[in-house]
Design an enzyme around this catalytic site. Structure first.
Site, PDB file in Angstrom:
ATOM      1  N   LYS A 156     -24.363  -5.831   2.137  1.00  0.00           N
ATOM      2  CA  LYS A 156     -23.858  -4.463   1.997  1.00  0.00           C
ATOM      3  C   LYS A 156     -22.348  -4.561   1.780  1.00  0.00           C
ATOM      4  CE  LYS A 156     -21.856  -1.626   4.404  1.00  0.00           C
ATOM      5  NZ  LYS A 156     -20.919  -1.206   3.351  1.00  0.00           N
ATOM      6  N   GLU A 206     -15.356 -11.636  11.405  1.00  0.00           N
ATOM      7  CA  GLU A 206     -14.001 -11.937  10.909  1.00  0.00           C
ATOM      8  C   GLU A 206     -13.256 -10.614  10.913  1.00  0.00           C
ATOM      9  OE1 GLU A 206     -12.682 -14.789  10.085  1.00  0.00           O
ATOM     10  OE2 GLU A 206     -14.428 -16.086  10.034  1.00  0.00           O
ATOM     11  N   CYS A 244      -5.814  -9.496   6.094  1.00  0.00           N
ATOM     12  CA  CYS A 244      -5.872  -9.770   7.537  1.00  0.00           C
ATOM     13  C   CYS A 244      -4.911 -10.887   7.944  1.00  0.00           C
ATOM     14  CB  CYS A 244      -7.291 -10.145   7.918  1.00  0.00           C
ATOM     15  SG  CYS A 244      -7.937 -11.464   6.883  1.00  0.00           S
ATOM     16  N   GLU A 289      -1.994  -3.582  13.241  1.00  0.00           N
ATOM     17  CA  GLU A 289      -2.101  -4.213  11.929  1.00  0.00           C
ATOM     18  C   GLU A 289      -1.613  -3.181  10.904  1.00  0.00           C
ATOM     19  OE1 GLU A 289      -6.202  -4.832  10.707  1.00  0.00           O
ATOM     20  OE2 GLU A 289      -5.645  -6.734   9.806  1.00  0.00           O
TER      21      GLU A 289
HETATM   22  P1  NAD Z   1     -13.992  -1.573   7.965  1.00  0.00           P
HETATM   23  O1  NAD Z   1     -14.363  -2.206   9.250  1.00  0.00           O
HETATM   24  O2  NAD Z   1     -13.781  -0.132   7.929  1.00  0.00           O
HETATM   25  O3  NAD Z   1     -15.088  -1.881   6.843  1.00  0.00           O
HETATM   26  C1  NAD Z   1     -15.559  -3.173   6.559  1.00  0.00           C
HETATM   27  C2  NAD Z   1     -17.011  -3.114   6.157  1.00  0.00           C
HETATM   28  O4  NAD Z   1     -17.745  -2.555   7.235  1.00  0.00           O
HETATM   29  C3  NAD Z   1     -17.286  -2.215   4.963  1.00  0.00           C
HETATM   30  O5  NAD Z   1     -18.345  -2.771   4.221  1.00  0.00           O
HETATM   31  C4  NAD Z   1     -17.736  -0.913   5.596  1.00  0.00           C
HETATM   32  O6  NAD Z   1     -18.573  -0.165   4.771  1.00  0.00           O
HETATM   33  C5  NAD Z   1     -18.511  -1.463   6.773  1.00  0.00           C
HETATM   34  N1  NAD Z   1     -18.664  -0.516   7.890  1.00  0.00           N
HETATM   35  C6  NAD Z   1     -17.786   0.416   8.329  1.00  0.00           C
HETATM   36  N2  NAD Z   1     -18.311   1.084   9.380  1.00  0.00           N
HETATM   37  C7  NAD Z   1     -19.548   0.556   9.599  1.00  0.00           C
HETATM   38  C8  NAD Z   1     -20.583   0.804  10.519  1.00  0.00           C
HETATM   39  N3  NAD Z   1     -20.466   1.752  11.449  1.00  0.00           N
HETATM   40  N4  NAD Z   1     -21.711   0.061  10.455  1.00  0.00           N
HETATM   41  C9  NAD Z   1     -21.854  -0.905   9.535  1.00  0.00           C
HETATM   42  N5  NAD Z   1     -20.905  -1.194   8.610  1.00  0.00           N
HETATM   43  C10 NAD Z   1     -19.760  -0.477   8.650  1.00  0.00           C
HETATM   44  O7  NAD Z   1     -12.723  -2.377   7.493  1.00  0.00           O
HETATM   45  P2  NAD Z   1     -11.868  -2.142   6.178  1.00  0.00           P
HETATM   46  O8  NAD Z   1     -10.871  -1.120   6.470  1.00  0.00           O
HETATM   47  O9  NAD Z   1     -12.725  -1.965   5.000  1.00  0.00           O
HETATM   48  O10 NAD Z   1     -11.221  -3.588   6.023  1.00  0.00           O
HETATM   49  C11 NAD Z   1     -10.024  -3.895   6.573  1.00  0.00           C
HETATM   50  C12 NAD Z   1     -10.170  -4.656   7.869  1.00  0.00           C
HETATM   51  O11 NAD Z   1     -10.870  -5.873   7.637  1.00  0.00           O
HETATM   52  C13 NAD Z   1      -8.837  -5.048   8.431  1.00  0.00           C
HETATM   53  O12 NAD Z   1      -8.811  -4.873   9.826  1.00  0.00           O
HETATM   54  C14 NAD Z   1      -8.742  -6.528   8.074  1.00  0.00           C
HETATM   55  O13 NAD Z   1      -7.883  -7.257   8.889  1.00  0.00           O
HETATM   56  C15 NAD Z   1     -10.152  -6.964   8.199  1.00  0.00           C
HETATM   57  N6  NAD Z   1     -10.375  -8.194   7.440  1.00  0.00           N
HETATM   58  C16 NAD Z   1     -10.552  -9.354   8.117  1.00  0.00           C
HETATM   59  C17 NAD Z   1     -10.729 -10.538   7.421  1.00  0.00           C
HETATM   60  C18 NAD Z   1     -10.952 -11.824   8.149  1.00  0.00           C
HETATM   61  O14 NAD Z   1     -11.303 -12.798   7.504  1.00  0.00           O
HETATM   62  N7  NAD Z   1     -10.770 -11.888   9.447  1.00  0.00           N
HETATM   63  C19 NAD Z   1     -10.713 -10.540   6.030  1.00  0.00           C
HETATM   64  C20 NAD Z   1     -10.514  -9.329   5.368  1.00  0.00           C
HETATM   65  C21 NAD Z   1     -10.355  -8.161   6.092  1.00  0.00           C
END
Ligand code: NAD
Length: 488
Positions: A178, A254, A289, A390
């Protein structure tokens, strides 16, 4: 836009491109213009269930293929995705906004996970364990965990997918992916590549949707899903971990970061300035991140560092990712723009000084997109939101420090623990600080981040498990011990 036209816009379930059961679609906006790039299928729980069932069926045969056979599919995917690098790069720019040259670099890095795990597929070793009884034999094998539900973010729409599906497929798992609602097209294009190299139906399924909760919930309650592999915010990671507890599903997470970037008085000055600018602004406009979130500079060189840093930041060109020489593209959406603006405004209220930038860009070509000026903040303190949270935008807070011990304590004073950086030529200090920093990654005189060969992941609330390296494939296996009494 032909790169967009060529991408499937439906769900991929059991090797077939199908509409969502509801018939619904959703639009994918270009963050530079706000205009819709395409409409893709808006899947729901029922679609997710079909995809999980198909992954479960496919697992029966895929998990029994030989490692070399799985390896060959990944090698072919590496080759075909490399051939389509330019198209994929453009696609990423359309939906994510990052400059197209940066996007192509992302694709070049993303395919590296197919390459790396094509090799690792053949090295999923077990162990023959010395036995405690002369007539008994003990050994350990690793087996694929089962159906993996992968949830990925928008900031690295290609890498975050290959970093999960390559090890999962290599280990013999099947996947339901997804992708983020902001960047479904890159995911669908990658799925098409795997289909084009002949991956058997059901081994990789993709369910796109606009509101992630429904599919996320199905992943958690469906007993056929054995593992949830997630990259995204710490908030959602915690929610998934809580949900996974009911069936004790395996999770790898992650999550977010708050990277300190520490510059000592003896650092290679130019390399430190260059590194700080690179890791702050050259990665998706600071929406990464592992971006430097707090730049700690030794007080004896702070003025000189700030001057050189600000000069470089002022030269950064902002604009649509398709314009030549653009370094910083738009932020992903209005929420992100508002969050970044709010953090900067609050810091200024608390006494921070804007050295350059300081607000959204709204005039002319910027009017419809989510652009924020590359910003440097001075007089920043550890208690400000820009230091604690962040930032996820092109904003660099500069802080000063006096001693090694002090800066390590301040750097570690966060619930996050993903990436950290330190610049110094003192070898003793390198070891002291690298060992003391509570982070999954420490870049020493290096701000390039991680590579395929190194395990990547977070301490504390930045995550669980590791991706990449030889550890990355372990996350998709279960360890089985086999105890055999020899016949008398
Ligand atoms: P997010 O958590 O809002 O979304 C990430 C994914 O989760 C998306 O596919 C979203 O649709 C899904 N999602 C959101 N709510 C959900 C739920 N209730 N149930 C299931 N899936 C759900 O994060 P974002 O804003 O899209 O991404 C940014 C974040 O990701 C930042 O905090 C960043 O640091 C982190 N990130 C971490 C890494 C790593 O390797 N550690 C890499 C990239 C991004």
């Amino acid at each position: 836009m032909s790169v967009v036209k060529d991408v499937p816009k439906q769900l991929l379930i059991n090797g077939q491109w199908v509409d969502a059961k509801s018939g619904k679609t959703f639009e994918v906006p270009n963050p530079a213009t706000g205009e819709a790039v395409a409409a893709v299928a808006d899947g729901g729980a029922e679609d997710a269930r079909s995809a999980i069932r198909s992954a479960h069926e496919a697992f029966k045969s895929w998990s029994r293929t030989s490692p070399i056979e799985r390896s060959r599919y990944l090698e072919k995917a590496f080759k075909l995705m490399s051939d389509r690098r330019d198209e994929l790069g453009q696609l990423i720019t359309f939906e994510n906004g990052k400059p197209v040259e940066e996007a192509k670099k992302e694709v070049a890095f993303a395919v590296g996970y197919f390459d790396w795990f094509a090799g690792e597929a053949r090295r999923i070793y077990g162990e023959l364990i010395p036995s405690n009884v002369a007539t008994r034999r003990l050994w350990m094998i690793r087996q694929p965990v089962g159906v993996v539900a992968a949830i990925t973010p928008w900031n690295f729409p290609a890498t975050m997918i290959t970093r999960k599906i390559a090890p999962a497929l290599a280990a013999g798992c099947t996947v339901v992916l997804k992708p983020a609602e902001q960047t479904p097209l890159t995911a669908l294009a990658i799925a098409k590549i795997l289909q084009d190299v002949g991956l058997p139906p059901g081994v990789l399924n993709v369910v796109t949707n606009l509101y992630p909760e429904e599919i996320g919930q199905e992943f958690l309650v469906n007993p056929l899903v054995r593992k949830v592999a997630f990259t995204g915010s710490t908030e959602v990671g915690k929610l998934l971990m809580r949900g996974a507890a009911d069936q004790l599903k395996r999770v790898s997470l992650e999550l977010g970061g708050n990277a300190p970037f520490i510059v000592f008085e003896d650092a290679d000055f130019d390399a430190a300035v260059e590194g700080a600018v690179g890791i702050k602004y050259l990665r998706v406009a600071g929406q990464s991140c592992i971006c430097a979130n707090r730049i700690y500079v030794h007080e004896s060189i702070a003025d000189r560092f700030t001057q050189a840093f600000v000069e470089k930041v002022k030269a950064i060109k902002v604009g649509s990712g398709f314009e030549p020489d653009v370094i910083v593209g738009p932020l992903i959406n209005k929420d992100t723009l508002d969050k970044v603006s709010g953090l900067v405004q609050a810091a200024v209220k608390q006494g921070a000084k804007v050295a350059t930038g300081g607000g959204p860009l709204k005039e002319g070509a910027f009017a419809k997109g989510y652009f924020y000026a590359p910003t440097v903040l001075l007089n920043v303190t550890d208690d400000m939101g820009v230091s604690r949270e962040e930032i996820f935008g092109p904003v660099a807070p500069i802080l000063t420090f006096q001693t090694e011990q002090e800066v390590v304590e301040r750097a570690n004073k966060t619930n996050y623990g993903l990436a950290s950086y330190l610049f110094t030529k003192d070898l003793g200090r390198v070891f002291r600080i690298a060992e003391a920093l509570e982070y999954g990654l420490v870049g020493v005189n290096d701000a390039a981040g991680y590579t395929h060969e190194t395990p990547f992941g977070g301490f504390k609330e930045s995550g669980l498990g590791r991706e990449g390296g030889k550890e990355g494939i372990d996350e998709y296996t279960e360890v089985k011990s086999i105890v055999v009494n020899l016949p008398k």
